[in-house]
Design a protein around this motif. Structure first.
Motif, short mmCIF file in Angstrom:
data_model
loop_
_atom_site.label_atom_id
_atom_site.label_comp_id
_atom_site.label_asym_id
_atom_site.label_seq_id
_atom_site.Cartn_x
_atom_site.Cartn_y
_atom_site.Cartn_z
N LEU A 1 102.84 184.48 -6.13
CA LEU A 1 102.59 185.89 -5.82
C LEU A 1 102.45 186.10 -4.31
CD1 LEU A 1 100.07 186.90 -8.65
CD2 LEU A 1 102.46 187.59 -8.42
N ALA A 2 101.77 185.17 -3.63
CA ALA A 2 101.63 185.30 -2.18
C ALA A 2 102.98 185.15 -1.48
CB ALA A 2 100.65 184.24 -1.66
N PHE A 3 103.81 184.23 -1.97
CA PHE A 3 105.14 184.08 -1.39
C PHE A 3 106.00 185.30 -1.67
CE2 PHE A 3 109.51 182.24 -1.57
CZ PHE A 3 109.60 181.93 -0.23
N GLU A 4 105.80 185.90 -2.83
CA GLU A 4 106.55 187.12 -3.16
C GLU A 4 106.19 188.27 -2.22
OE1 GLU A 4 107.22 190.09 -7.01
OE2 GLU A 4 105.92 188.34 -7.15
N ARG A 5 104.93 188.34 -1.80
CA ARG A 5 104.53 189.38 -0.86
C ARG A 5 105.24 189.20 0.49
NH1 ARG A 5 99.20 187.87 -2.63
NH2 ARG A 5 98.54 189.18 -4.39
N LEU A 6 105.36 187.93 0.94
CA LEU A 6 106.08 187.70 2.19
C LEU A 6 107.55 188.10 2.08
CD1 LEU A 6 104.70 184.21 3.29
CD2 LEU A 6 104.09 186.43 4.21
N ILE A 7 108.16 187.79 0.95
CA ILE A 7 109.56 188.18 0.74
C ILE A 7 109.69 189.70 0.70
CG2 ILE A 7 111.51 188.05 -0.85
CD1 ILE A 7 110.98 185.48 0.67
N ASN A 8 108.70 190.36 0.09
CA ASN A 8 108.75 191.83 0.01
C ASN A 8 108.67 192.46 1.40
OD1 ASN A 8 108.98 191.80 -2.76
ND2 ASN A 8 106.77 191.99 -3.11
N VAL A 9 107.86 191.86 2.29
CA VAL A 9 107.76 192.39 3.66
C VAL A 9 109.12 192.32 4.36
CG1 VAL A 9 106.73 192.00 5.92
CG2 VAL A 9 105.31 191.92 3.89
N GLY A 10 109.78 191.18 4.25
CA GLY A 10 111.10 191.06 4.85
C GLY A 10 112.14 191.98 4.21
N PHE A 11 112.03 192.13 2.90
CA PHE A 11 112.99 192.99 2.19
C PHE A 11 112.83 194.45 2.62
CE2 PHE A 11 113.71 195.84 -1.44
CZ PHE A 11 115.07 195.63 -1.64
N TYR A 12 111.60 194.93 2.65
CA TYR A 12 111.39 196.34 3.02
C TYR A 12 111.72 196.57 4.50
CZ TYR A 12 109.25 197.24 -1.49
OH TYR A 12 109.03 197.39 -2.83
#
Length: 429
Positions: free
Chosen positions: A145-156
């Motif tokens: 979940l923490a890694f998913e948040r980092l990916i979401n930051v880059g995606f947005y």
């Protein structure tokens, strides 16, 4: 007999590279069902009984042992043949893989018997592994979940750039205007960001430990301890830090993952078949035949405990001190447990060391160090090391005479001269 003379050798494990397997929806559902089964009251089936806590697991294991003994009322101990019935295939033959796993799990004695304590210990070991696996799965989901948040930051962020481009706004103009501000901060946080990325890669890619593992953190250039390293329990892991607890004192510490990236991490949970060493000193006049008899007796003692020891893997002389009158031998033993379970390893090692001492006494091989001489004379060098006060009082500062006359008091003016300031010392003189 020839194998014993040639020596032990472990076959190297050949790992065949497995192709990446496509995970189907059925595999995901089966995994979720298995995880849900761990959280139920009967994770080992209803026939075994409740095992949601360690106490209930021990009670259920004892009840299962008593029920298995009903098939052989004349035997006070459970035979391994009763447990081996579950390894029978449909054609009536024994499945060798299942039989090996079953032997590796319960470790029966040489005659095939299994006590109630050994049976309960084996079940308790499975319960511990189950709970550790459940904690590791829970922690892995948190890391995902923490890694998913980092990916979401880059995606947005990329999505925001695309939107600005669609509405015909140049985002690079904004970046150029802020480049000087960003550049100044890059010098301040460049090293910290680099270490943070190293720590994230350590946790997500290398994965050197899981929750519940015993680990030892040290410099990669230093040599490890042959008797086992001081360990920490891993209590919590996130992308940026790891919380550990010192096994000896229960002190809790937190390490940044970036600082651990350059260290050597010894994982006791991934270090099976612990090797331990016991050192013994024999008198140099002990015959070699008696030393070999000592080895055979200790080896028989080790073979009678298959639940503790795998084999006596070495017996050799490490030091020959002819002047001191002894020869030092080392006994290398291989334990069945990992270094993760250091308590049983140390207990077994202490038992073997005590047995070795008793065998030495019986065979008359115990080495006793010779008494050291005691010098009761007064050395002249000690006389020359008299203090300034003693030499001034004795009036002989060159050859260390016998000192002042008995009953004469100390010269307090000399004390005042030593502790006075330089100007005051000149006035005194």
């Amino acid at each position: 007999k020839l194998i014993a003379l040639i020596g032990e050798w472990e076959e190297p494990a050949i790992t065949v590279g497995n192709k990446a397997k496509t995970i189907s929806i059925q595999d995901v559902l089966q995994f979720r069902q298995a995880v849900l089964c761990m959280d139920t009251k009967h994770p080992f089936s209803y026939a075994f009984g409740p095992a949601n806590t360690r106490q209930s697991c021990i009670e259920s294991a004892q009840d299962v042992y008593n029920r298995l003994l009903l098939n052989y009322p004349d035997n006070p101990l459970l035979t391994f043949d009763t447990l081996a019935l579950i390894t029978l295939a449909k054609n009536g033959e024994i499945d060798e893989k299942k039989a090996r796993k079953l032997i590796r799990l319960f470790r029966p004695s040489r005659d095939g018997s299994l006590t109630a304590l050994d049976f309960v210990k084996s079940c308790d070991k499975i319960y511990k592994d189950l709970r550790t696996l459940r904690a590791a799965i829970s922690n892995s989901s948190q890391l995902d979940l923490a890694f998913e948040r980092l990916i979401n930051v880059g995606f947005y962020f990329v999505l925001w750039l695309i939107i600005l481009t669609i509405v015909k706004l140049d985002p690079w103009t904004l970046f150029l205007s802020l480049s000087g501000f960003i550049l100044s901060f890059s010098f301040c946080f460049g090293s910290a960001a680099s270490k943070m990325c190293e720590g994230i890669l350590l946790i997500l890619v290398q994965k050197p430990y899981d929750i519940g593992d015993r680990i030892h953190i040290s410099n990669s250039q230093s040599d490890p301890n042959s008797n086992g390293s001081a360990t920490w329990f891993v209590e919590a892991i996130n992308l940026f830090s790891t919380t550990v607890r010192y096994a000896a004192t229960n002190e809790v510490a937190t390490h940044s993952n970036g600082s651990l990236a350059q260290s050597r991490i010894i994982n006791a949970a991934r270090s099976p078949k612990a090797n331990v060493y016991i050192y013994n000193k024999f008198a140099s006049d002990v015959p070699y035949d008696r030393v070999m008899l000592f080895k055979s007796v200790v080896e028989s003692f080790v073979k009678e405990r298959p639940r503790e020891w795998i084999a006596l893997s070495g017996f050799r002389a490490t030091r020959v001190e002819a002047d001191l009158g002894y020869i030092e031998y080392v006994i290398a033993l291989q334990h069945v447990e990992k270094w993760q379970n250091i308590g049983p390893i140390l207990n077994s090692k202490a038992e073997v060391a005590s047995y070795c001492l008793e065998v030495q006494k019986k065979l008359g091989m115990r080495y006793e160090a010779p008494p050291l001489p005691v010098n009761l004379g007064i050395n002249r060098a000690q006389q020359m090391e008299q203090s300034v006060f003693e030499r001034e009082q004795s009036g002989d500062s060159s050859d260390g005479g016998l000192g002042a006359i008995a009953g004469a008091g100390p010269d307090f003016s000399m004390l005042a001269t030593l502790f006075a300031k330089p100007s005051e010392a000149k006035k005194t003189r």
